[in-house]
Enzyme design. Structure first.
Site, short mmCIF file in Angstrom:
data_model
loop_
_atom_site.label_atom_id
_atom_site.label_comp_id
_atom_site.label_asym_id
_atom_site.label_seq_id
_atom_site.Cartn_x
_atom_site.Cartn_y
_atom_site.Cartn_z
N GLU A 79 0.84 -1.20 0.00
CA GLU A 79 0.00 0.00 0.00
C GLU A 79 0.88 1.25 0.00
O GLU A 79 1.83 1.35 0.76
CB GLU A 79 -0.91 -0.01 1.23
CG GLU A 79 -1.88 1.16 1.22
CD GLU A 79 -2.96 1.00 2.27
OE1 GLU A 79 -3.68 -0.02 2.25
OE2 GLU A 79 -3.08 1.91 3.11
N THR A 113 -3.91 4.86 -1.40
CA THR A 113 -4.96 5.40 -0.53
C THR A 113 -5.60 6.65 -1.13
O THR A 113 -5.01 7.32 -1.99
CB THR A 113 -4.42 5.73 0.88
OG1 THR A 113 -3.46 6.78 0.76
CG2 THR A 113 -3.80 4.52 1.54
N TYR A 114 -6.79 6.95 -0.60
CA TYR A 114 -7.59 8.08 -1.11
C TYR A 114 -7.94 8.99 0.05
O TYR A 114 -8.73 8.61 0.93
CB TYR A 114 -8.85 7.52 -1.75
CG TYR A 114 -9.69 8.52 -2.50
CD1 TYR A 114 -9.27 9.02 -3.72
CD2 TYR A 114 -10.92 8.94 -2.00
CE1 TYR A 114 -10.05 9.92 -4.42
CE2 TYR A 114 -11.71 9.84 -2.70
CZ TYR A 114 -11.27 10.32 -3.91
OH TYR A 114 -12.04 11.21 -4.61
N HIS A 172 -7.84 3.24 -4.08
CA HIS A 172 -8.86 3.24 -3.04
C HIS A 172 -9.87 4.33 -3.41
O HIS A 172 -9.50 5.33 -4.04
CB HIS A 172 -8.28 3.60 -1.68
CG HIS A 172 -7.28 2.63 -1.15
ND1 HIS A 172 -6.88 2.60 0.17
CD2 HIS A 172 -6.57 1.64 -1.75
CE1 HIS A 172 -5.99 1.66 0.36
NE2 HIS A 172 -5.77 1.06 -0.79
N GLY A 177 -14.10 5.58 4.33
CA GLY A 177 -13.17 6.71 4.41
C GLY A 177 -13.19 7.35 5.77
O GLY A 177 -14.22 7.35 6.46
N HIS A 192 -14.18 -2.66 14.52
CA HIS A 192 -14.15 -1.26 14.09
C HIS A 192 -14.77 -0.42 15.20
O HIS A 192 -15.83 -0.77 15.73
CB HIS A 192 -14.94 -1.11 12.78
CG HIS A 192 -14.87 0.27 12.22
ND1 HIS A 192 -15.74 1.27 12.59
CD2 HIS A 192 -13.99 0.84 11.36
CE1 HIS A 192 -15.42 2.39 11.95
NE2 HIS A 192 -14.35 2.15 11.20
N LYS A 201 -21.29 -6.33 2.71
CA LYS A 201 -20.40 -5.81 1.66
C LYS A 201 -20.04 -6.92 0.67
O LYS A 201 -19.96 -6.69 -0.54
CB LYS A 201 -19.13 -5.21 2.28
CG LYS A 201 -19.38 -3.94 3.08
CD LYS A 201 -18.10 -3.15 3.37
CE LYS A 201 -17.34 -3.67 4.56
NZ LYS A 201 -16.28 -2.74 5.01
N GLN A 225 -7.38 -4.28 8.23
CA GLN A 225 -6.63 -3.29 9.00
C GLN A 225 -5.37 -3.98 9.52
O GLN A 225 -5.36 -5.20 9.69
CB GLN A 225 -7.51 -2.82 10.18
CG GLN A 225 -6.90 -1.77 11.05
CD GLN A 225 -6.59 -0.50 10.28
OE1 GLN A 225 -5.61 -0.47 9.55
NE2 GLN A 225 -7.42 0.49 10.43
#
Ligand code: FAD
Length: 304
Positions: free
Chosen positions: A17, A48-49, A77, A108, A160, A176, A187
């Site tokens: 990443e 990443t975004y 992302h 996000g 989370h 999802k 993660q």
């Protein structure tokens, strides 16, 4: 390569990443290291975004540059935060045209320093809504590949923070996958038992897609503290902390210990049939390369 082909060809995937660099100098530094990443032969890399406050246009720019100028296969992302459906559709169309075959769909993080951020203004409330939107884009035949974009989503072996009910959380992950996700990237975690237990819970929930384990070699105590903040809920085992704190006056030894810990995690995960290892590289190649070297691999093909 479409992720379904990646999984067919690679019994274990290795991915890295990156985040979009914040200055011209940092762009130069990343591209100086690109050949090291290329030599390790990852199945793909992801970008990443808006994470940690980086500029979103730069995600597009980095992905396109990696695609055009390197041997790496980039996956952008994309997040729900601060976006209308029409903007997301325009981004998807742009990526499809540019030859992107996969997207990592996320909710996000709330934008840093944007005190007035109001999630109710976003068209998508949860990542599952973004997955559905990408799926609709695919189903409408708007991607040149008849399968459309391969879709990845995030998973949280240690939970989370927004969902304390761990049973309900699994339902959200399953939603999802049912909406069309092809894989889950987790993660970062530092205790493999957390991953193994979560993997079993995924199995029980009927989640059958590949689960890629997030690994972050710790490079400094400062970096660890920042990650503890960004990846809230991540547990740092006492044995890891003891090893790091003992070496706190010697930055090189701290980094070396971070590499050792990550290497042990990877070795154990590979022994336990992990489907993929995803390295949070922080745009640095040295630690990731050392993990590979310590595993006795000049590139990922040796480890598959
Ligand atoms: P979601 O799946 O929407 O879940 C968010 C929370 O909402 C969870 O607690 C979930 O249980 C809950 N939830 C889901 N559906 C429902 C529902 N129907 N009703 C009630 N609650 C629900 N952030 C960035 O900004 N940019 C990045 O590039 C980025 N990359 C990441 C990559 C990985 C691999 C990971 C693990 C995280 C990344 N993040 C990134 C951080 C991520 O966006 C945040 O952690 C975010 O808070 C959760 O994202 P998600 O996609 O899992 O969201």
């Amino acid at each position: 390569m479409h992720i379904q082909d990646v999984f067919q060809q690679h019994s274990v995937t290795f991915s890295f990443e990156f985040f979009p660099p914040r200055s011209d100098q940092a762009w130069g530094a990343l591209f100086e290291r690109i050949s090291v990443f290329e030599e390790l032969g990852p199945s793909f890399v992801s970008v990443t975004y808006g994470a940690g406050g980086t500029t979103r246009q730069q995600t597009h720019d980095l992905v396109i540059r990696l695609h055009r100028e390197t041997k790496l296969d980039p996956i952008p992302h994309l997040t729900c935060v601060c976006h209308a459906r029409s903007e997301i559709e325009a981004i998807l169309a742009r990526y499809a045209e540019a030859g992107m075959e996969n997207i990592l769909a996320l909710h996000g993080d709330p934008p840093q320093g944007m005190a007035e951020y109001d999630p109710d203004r976003d068209d998508f409330r949860y990542a599952v809504d973004l997955v559905r939107c990408i799926r609709a884009f695919n189903d409408a035949g708007r991607h040149p590949d008849r399968r459309g974009f391969g879709i990845g989503v995030a998973g949280f072996p240690e939970g989370h923070p927004a969902t304390l009910n761990r049973l309900v959380e699994m339902d959200h992950l399953k939603a999802k996958v049912d909406a069309g996700a092809d894989w889950v990237t987790t993660q970062m975690f530092f205790d493999n038992n957390e991953f193994y237990d979560w993997r079993e819970r995924c199995e029980l929930a009927g989640i059958r897609v590949p689960l890629l384990a997030g690994i972050m070699p710790i490079v400094s105590l400062k970096n660890m503290k920042r990650m503890a903040d960004l990846a809230a809920g991540t547990r740092f085992p006492a044995r890891l902390l003891k090893g790091l704190y003992k070496r706190q006056d010697d930055p090189a030894a701290v980094r070396q210990f971070g590499v050792l810990w990550a290497t042990e995690q990877c070795r154990d995960l590979l022994d336990h049939d992990v489907r993929g290892l995803h390295f949070y590289t922080l745009n640095r190649s040295d630690s990731t390369k050392q993990v590979f070297e310590t595993l006795g691999a000049k590139d990922s093909s040796v480890l598959r």
